[in-house]
Design an enzyme around this catalytic site. Structure first.
Site, PDB file in Angstrom:
ATOM      1  CG  HIS A   1      33.842  39.823  31.912  1.00  0.00           C
ATOM      2  ND1 HIS A   1      32.677  39.157  33.009  1.00  0.00           N
ATOM      3  CD2 HIS A   1      34.412  40.799  32.989  1.00  0.00           C
ATOM      4  CE1 HIS A   1      33.014  39.504  34.156  1.00  0.00           C
ATOM      5  NE2 HIS A   1      33.730  40.745  34.236  1.00  0.00           N
TER       6      HIS A   1
ATOM      7  CG  HIS B   1      33.027  45.422  36.175  1.00  0.00           C
ATOM      8  ND1 HIS B   1      32.541  45.092  35.022  1.00  0.00           N
ATOM      9  CD2 HIS B   1      33.779  44.550  36.479  1.00  0.00           C
ATOM     10  CE1 HIS B   1      32.780  43.966  34.628  1.00  0.00           C
ATOM     11  NE2 HIS B   1      33.548  43.362  35.816  1.00  0.00           N
TER      12      HIS B   1
ATOM     13  CD  GLU C   1      41.668  45.486  40.139  1.00  0.00           C
ATOM     14  OE1 GLU C   1      41.339  46.259  40.995  1.00  0.00           O
ATOM     15  OE2 GLU C   1      42.703  44.235  40.417  1.00  0.00           O
ATOM     16  CG  ASP C   2      41.715  44.116  35.393  1.00  0.00           C
ATOM     17  OD1 ASP C   2      42.244  44.121  36.327  1.00  0.00           O
ATOM     18  OD2 ASP C   2      40.659  43.397  34.984  1.00  0.00           O
TER      19      ASP C   2
ATOM     20  CG  ASP D   1      32.429  41.121  38.002  1.00  0.00           C
ATOM     21  OD1 ASP D   1      32.812  40.547  37.005  1.00  0.00           O
ATOM     22  OD2 ASP D   1      33.457  41.404  38.837  1.00  0.00           O
TER      23      ASP D   1
ATOM     24  CG  ASP E   1      10.286  19.078  49.153  1.00  0.00           C
ATOM     25  OD1 ASP E   1      11.056  18.217  48.976  1.00  0.00           O
ATOM     26  OD2 ASP E   1      10.148  20.323  49.962  1.00  0.00           O
TER      27      ASP E   1
HETATM   28 MN    MN Z   1      34.870  41.462  35.964  1.00  0.00          MN
END
Ligand code: MN
Length: 750
Positions: A69, A94, A98-99, A162, A282
């Protein structure tokens, strides 16, 4: 446009996985090839290894190793947005803070402060985005996104990358998550991408969002596009032939091709114009990209324009010149609509190679062509403006989000100050908007204006090219009515600020009065949280509203005397409470009575499938068979909306914690009210034909029928009770088969 397939099926052996990861990393290096300077390779390697290590135990929902990812996000950042090494490294990292175990300090030590700042921005954003936050937190989150944008646009660009990758791989998520993420995407991220000039990405985000919110419609348009592809390609080939000849004869270097409109924009057109796929004329536009030195690009584009119009007759009302006046997101091009073979209008877009790159890659391409560019300074000005607005602590965040979103979507006009300075305002802006745009104080004191030397009221709507002089008075002050005709976020927040100040002054009196009463009754007035509870009792939003209502005698506080006081607090009569449920939980919801469908059944997924009470949202009137979701409203309990309800995206994005998954139970006894619109030739027998079908043939209950006819054409609205969408479809088909009926459709929202 299509979801990228997974690289391979999972699970497979770990050796093979390592190879795939390395291959993806090498692809990233190749994409960065021209931009790698001394030392960059090492930084990239460190970021890559740090991320691999941090995510090594994690897998995505699809089964893929998680590291794929961040690698994919880094490639989008480089290949599709055009950013460089720093952004690629930050994209790789990134999700780490956070994780995973990695901290911001680790990043700072390893890569330095600029990297840490970007990662910090990304972490903060995802933190708030992913939470099942309440409304004001969601709004606060949006504000944060924009604040970050003003500080360092790279944060928001990586965030968009992301989101794009998450949307491309949304297929493996649970349905309710798909809906939430897709709605949030169309609500926040697509408009942002648009505002930043990332047209390609904006289009893909919108298409993917439609794919998950309305799969039926999405697939239907895809199918019809495929079916008509051959005819369309042939038409395009015939159409461009004479243009190619003209351009070649005049020694222009160019590229020309036909480009299909996005699925989302086709859907939008069908919906807003009420036409079928075949009636969208169109479906594609022709693009002419001129390869020309930047010094003479404008002249080259105009030359190409005159050659195109040699070949085909242009519609003079449809020339859009964004070369002389670029859009505020930096977009430059000439758009014209010409009459093609077979009497078809065809849009032709002309731009230079440089303009094309800016159009596709947006912001990052701006930086590349920085020198002396006028659009650059405009974009800077926009970023600066956002910074100013966001940093004003007095603006209510929720209002701000609403007001700001308006600015994101609208078209622009160009107007002038008495000194000839140009200002860009959204289409629909009034003289008062102009005043607020120049200065808040000027707006607040505005009593009128002179537009092109003529006196006009403050609500006067401006046009491109107008010159405006604002007339003020020191006695003037903003009032509530002003909100009805101002258009810009800046004016709205300015007015609301003044009104709030007024309210605050009045509320102060009310507060004194109330506190005196409360004290007499032994209520603890030092407990500020408790004031919210009293406000709740009176069904008011905040203590400020409470004080204001007291001062203006809108509520009668004497009734408080009736309640017993224990421990410095009133004992209020118990109200049945609506259970707030998170997306993931499934609870039985007890809804306060009202005119709810007591006998209808609706199943909430999950362990419990007990009968619950609900209301059908009046805005979209769902019937069984529609794709629906439940929304727990504070005042009226569970409300069922269609997923394509005009309010759906907003609700799902902002109130995700109040959304519950719902589906229809099989039910044959209950009928639901729905509306049908008919258009046809005015004919004496037609009403009888329609009522025959409804009441005799299908034995349906009709509530009302309304007809409006003009010049031999009638438009009718029928409100009728049906069991489900199948029955509705059957009815529509039967009505459409009546002689003289041209169109039958369900009323989208009522
Ligand atoms: Mn992500």
């Amino acid at each position: 446009m299509s979801t990228k397939p997974l690289l391979y099926d999972y699970p497979i052996d770990l050796e093979e996985e390592k190879k795939v990861i390395l291959r993806e990393y090498k692809a990233l290096l190749r994409a960065l090839k021209d931009r790698i300077k001394k030392g960059d390779r090492k930084t990239l390697r460190t970021a890559f290894e740090m991320s691999v290590d941090a995510h090594k135990e994690m897998r995505r929902k699809s089964g893929e190793p998680y590291i794929l990812h961040p690698l994919a996000v880094a490639r989008i950042v480089v290949e599709e947005i055009g950013l460089g090494v720093t952004s690629a490294c930050c994209a790789l990292l990134h999700d780490t803070v956070e994780d995973t175990e990695i901290t911001l300090d680790d990043i700072e030590m390893e890569f330095g402060t600029p990297y840490a700042k970007i990662i910090d921005g990304l972490t903060k954003m995802s933190h708030v985005v992913d939470m099942n936050a309440n409304t004001s937190m969601q709004a606060e989150n949006f504000r944060k996104i924009l604040l970050t944008l003003a500080e360092d646009p790279r944060v928001i660009l990586i965030k968009i990358a992301d989101r794009l990758h998450n949307m491309r791989t949304l297929g493996s998520m649970a349905r309710h998550k798909q809906l939430k993420i897709a709605s949030e995407t169309s609500f926040i991220y697509a408009p942002l991408a648009h505002r930043l000039g990332l047209y390609e990405i904006k289009t893909e985000l919108e298409d993917l969002s439609l794919k998950y919110t309305r799969p039926d419609i999405y697939l239907d348009i895809v199918r019809q596009l495929n079916e008509t592809k051959r005819d369309r390609n042939k038409y395009i080939k015939d159409f461009i032939k004479p243009i190619v000849e003209e351009l070649e004869d005049n020694d222009l270097k160019f590229d020309i091709y036909g480009r299909p409109k996005s699925i989302y924009s086709i859907y939008n057109k069908m919906r807003s114009k009420g036409v079928t796929f075949d009636e969208v004329y169109d479906l594609f536009a022709i693009r002419v990209i001129i390869d020309t030195p930047p010094e003479i690009e404008k002249a080259s584009c105009w030359k190409a324009y005159s050659l195109v119009t040699n070949a085909y007759q242009p519609n003079p009302d449809r020339l859009r010149d964004w070369i002389s006046l670029p859009k505020s997101n930096g977009y430059e091009a000439l758009h014209t609509t010409v009459m093609g073979p077979g009497g078809r209008w065809v849009e032709v877009q002309i731009r230079s190679k440089k303009m094309d790159e800016i159009a596709e890659k947006g912001l990052a391409a701006h930086w590349k062509y920085k020198e002396g560019s006028q659009t650059e300074s405009k974009l800077d000005a926009w970023l600066k403006h956002i910074g100013e607005v966001l940093n004003n602590p007095d603006i209510e965040t929720i209002d701000f989000v609403e007001d700001f979103k308006l600015d994101l979507f609208t078209k622009e006009i160009y107007v002038y100050t008495p000194k000839g300075e140009m200002r860009v305002l959204p289409l629909g802006a009034t003289a008062l908007d102009f005043a607020f745009d120049v200065h808040t104080e000027l707006g607040a004191r505005c009593i009128g204006a002179k537009v092109n030397y003529k006196l006009v009221p403050i609500s006067h709507i401006l046009k491109s090219g107008d010159q405006i002089e604002i007339i003020t008075s020191s006695k003037q002050k903003p009032n509530e009515d002003w909100l009805n005709f101002v258009f810009t976020g800046k004016a709205k927040s300015g007015i609301k600020y003044f009104l709030k100040e007024e309210k605050r002054k009045i509320a102060l009196e009310g507060k004194e009065l109330l506190f005196r009463k409360l004290k007499n009754q032994g209520i603890n007035i030092d407990n500020t949280d408790y004031m919210q509870e009293i406000a709740n009792f009176f069904k008011l939003l905040s203590p400020l509203d409470l004080y204001h209502a007291v001062a203006t005698h809108k509520i009668d506080i004497r009734i408080l005397k009736n309640f017993e006081v224990v421990g410095g607090k009133y004992i209020f009569p118990k109200e049945e409470k609506v259970t707030e449920s998170k997306v993931d939980s499934s609870e039985i919801i007890d809804v306060k009575s009202g005119n709810v469908h007591k006998d209808a059944e609706l199943i909430i997924f999950g362990e419990s499938s007990d009968k619950i009470q609900y209301k059908l949202a009046p805005c979209c009137q769902p019937i069984p068979g529609d794709d629906v979701f439940g929304y727990i409203s504070t005042s009226e309990g569970l409300k069922i909306h269609r997923t394509d309800c005009p309010n759906a995206a907003q609700l799902m994005a902002n109130f995700s914690h109040r959304i519950v998954k719902t589906k229809w139970a099989v039910n044959k006894e209950i009928s639901f009210l729905t509306g049908i619109k008919l258009i046809g030739m005015d004919d004496v027998g037609i009403i009888q034909g329609m009522t025959n079908i409804i009441t005799s043939e299908m034995k349906l209950n009709m509530r009302s029928i309304g007809l409006d006819s003009k010049d031999g054409i009638f438009e009718g609205t029928i409100m009728v009770f049906v069991k489900d969408i199948k029955e509705l479809d059957k009815l529509c088909n039967k009505l459409a088969a009546l002689p003289g009926i041209h169109k039958v459709e369900r009323i989208e929202s009522i």
